[in-house]
Design an enzyme around this catalytic site. Structure first.
Site, short mmCIF file in Angstrom:
data_model
loop_
_atom_site.label_atom_id
_atom_site.label_comp_id
_atom_site.label_asym_id
_atom_site.label_seq_id
_atom_site.Cartn_x
_atom_site.Cartn_y
_atom_site.Cartn_z
N TYR A 9 -6.99 -5.04 10.32
CA TYR A 9 -6.70 -5.68 8.92
C TYR A 9 -6.97 -7.13 8.83
CZ TYR A 9 -4.67 -5.95 4.28
OH TYR A 9 -4.74 -6.34 2.76
N LYS A 26 -12.20 -4.79 3.08
CA LYS A 26 -13.25 -5.21 3.72
C LYS A 26 -14.48 -5.61 3.55
CE LYS A 26 -10.81 -4.95 7.62
NZ LYS A 26 -10.14 -6.44 7.01
N PRO A 65 -12.14 0.51 -0.91
CA PRO A 65 -11.32 -0.79 -0.83
C PRO A 65 -10.27 -0.81 -0.24
CG PRO A 65 -11.27 0.23 -2.93
CD PRO A 65 -12.09 1.36 -2.23
N TYR A 86 0.84 -1.06 0.05
CA TYR A 86 0.17 0.02 -0.02
C TYR A 86 0.84 0.99 -0.17
CZ TYR A 86 -3.92 -2.82 1.43
OH TYR A 86 -4.92 -3.85 1.47
C1 PHB Z 1 -7.54 -6.88 -4.66
O1 PHB Z 1 -6.57 -7.38 -4.76
O2 PHB Z 1 -8.14 -6.57 -5.44
C2 PHB Z 1 -7.22 -6.01 -3.43
C3 PHB Z 1 -6.49 -6.09 -2.35
C4 PHB Z 1 -6.34 -5.20 -1.24
C5 PHB Z 1 -7.26 -4.13 -1.19
C6 PHB Z 1 -8.19 -3.92 -2.13
C7 PHB Z 1 -8.26 -4.79 -3.50
O3 PHB Z 1 -7.10 -3.37 0.01
#
Ligand code: PHB
Ligand code: APR
Length: 397
Positions: free
Chosen positions: A388, A300, A296, A204
């Site tokens: 998380y 969650k 997203p 992230y």
């Molecule tokens: C995804 O892999 O599409 C994905 C993963 C983590 C997130 C949002 C989307 O926080």
């Protein structure tokens, strides 16, 4: 009008409807699912990919975990990249051994569809004009059309598992619902590519040009996202432009390792927080996206759908087996306690990691400082990690 009868009528064959249907079927409770689209259309939607342990256990309980347990990737942590600085959030160590499972929602849906087919439980696809009736009476039913004929499905209860744009929530009188909503001034541009992931965990990334996320579906398939203005359009994003921008937003060490390739899907999704209260109207229960949406950033959305399913399933089990009718009116309050906590976490992760053009310089520094406080403190990292991996499900007693 032709008639059908079941115990629980389920509207929507997304993960919520299919998982609820499987759990109820296994418990000997009859269900019928009505879905507007075809199976291929449902499986064509690319959605989330991170499953909390609670959802993993629920899929195992439903008997649909075989492929997930064989092919899913267990992740014990994720990486935060903050304007070049990399911080590892060790989920396993910070939560006393909890992890998440990387396994795409599309695959969860595929497994659930196969299990339902094998069990011989009925799903009517391409059912049009689905409408719930009599929710406040003792004679609830759903009407729908299939191949030009109108049908009436009599039932004890209706599960509205039909997503954000579904008919269930829209069939409840507006003055019986309270809506809470926030729309963010940006979206996520996502691509799917058959390339090896840039890192062995999710990354992230916060960057002055905007947020980026490096996710994956398997050791050979990646899912990457970029924050873009709501007004943007996929046609403006060639694969080359996407990869160049992603590299800019990643720390140099990761950018140097990034393997690029042709995209196999590319789309922009808006970011929204949304909750409707209550999640019940008489004999109809709203489940998953029909009742709430999260941005997203905290991964969650799908997991909240699973916790609603667990709550409704366990209530219906006690209703049918022990005549515990008193539990029905507890569904909404039990779900909403967990929903709001996930709404808060998703909003917070979004606020901490995105670029907000309307923020003044002071607000920008405060957001940076808040996130730095959390990651430099063991207590702060624990707070991020426990949210998380997923907060516990409430027992139904
Ligand atoms: C995804 O892999 O599409 C994905 C993963 C983590 C997130 C949002 C989307 O926080
Ligand atoms: N009649 C019948 N089916 C309908 C109707 C309708 N009027 N409206 C919508 N549906 C169907 C949709 O076609 C879809 O297949 O309901 C299903 C809803 O599925 P999802 O939108 O996937 O919602 P849900 O099952 O609650 O899944 C949880 O959380 O954050 C998200 O990505 C996550 O999509 C996932 C969701």
């Amino acid at each position: 009008m032709k008639t059908l009868k079941t115990q629980v009528a389920i509207i929507g064959a997304g993960p919520s409807g299919l998982l609820l249907g499987q759990l109820l079927h296994n418990a000997g409770i009859d269900t019928l699912i009505l879905e507007r689209q075809s199976p291929d259309y449902v499986l064509g939607r690319i959605r989330a990919g991170v499953l909390e342990q609670g959802m993993v256990e629920l899929l195992r309980q439903a008997g649909v975990s075989q492929r997930m347990d064989a092919e899913g990737l267990v992740h014990g942590g994720f990486e935060l990249a903050l304007d070049g600085r990399q911080v590892h959030i060790d989920l396993h160590a910070l939560t006393g051994g909890k992890t998440v499972m990387i396994y795409g929602q599309t695959e969860v849906t595929r497994d659930l569809m196969a299990a339902r087919r094998e069990a011989g439980a009925q799903t009517i696809y391409q059912a049009t004009n689905v409408v719930p009736h009599g929710m406040k009476t003792d004679e609830a039913f759903v009407t729908f059309e299939k191949e030009g004929e109108t049908w009436r499905l009599d039932c004890d209860y209706i599960a509205g598992c039909d997503g954000f744009h579904g008919v269930a929530r829209q069939s409840i009188p507006a003055d019986s619902l309270k809506v809470f909503e926030r729309i963010y001034p940006f979206g996520w541009l996502g691509i799917l590519a058959d390339t090896p992931p840039v890192h062995d965990e999710l990354v992230y990334a916060r960057h002055e040009r905007g947020f980026a996320l490096c996710s994956m579906r398997s050791p050979t398939r990646t899912r990457y996202y970029l924050q873009v203005p709501t007004s943007d359009h996929v046609d403006h994003w060639s694969d080359q432009r996407f990869w160049d921008e992603l590299k800019t937003r990643l720390p140099q060490a990761l950018a140097d390792k990034l393997v690029t390739g042709p995209s196999i899907e590319k789309s922009i999704a808006p970011l929204r927080s949304f909750v409707v209260e209550p999640m019940q109207y008489g004999r109809m229960f709203l489940v998953g996206d029909a009742a709430h949406i999260v941005p997203p950033t905290g991964a969650k959305g799908l997991n909240l759908a699973a916790s609603d399913v667990s709550t409704l399933f366990n209530i219906l089990l006690k209703v049918y087996r022990e005549n515990r009718l008193d539990l029905l009116e507890k569904y909404s309050q039990i779900c909403l306690r967990r929903v709001w906590k996930a709404e808060r976490f998703s909003w917070w992760m979004t606020s901490m990691l995105h670029r907000f053009d309307e923020h003044d310089a002071f607000s920008q520094r405060i957001a940076e400082s808040e996130l730095e406080y959390f990651i430099d403190s063991e207590a702060g990292r624990k707070t991020i990690a426990e949210n998380y991996v997923g907060l516990p499900y409430e027992a139904i007693e």
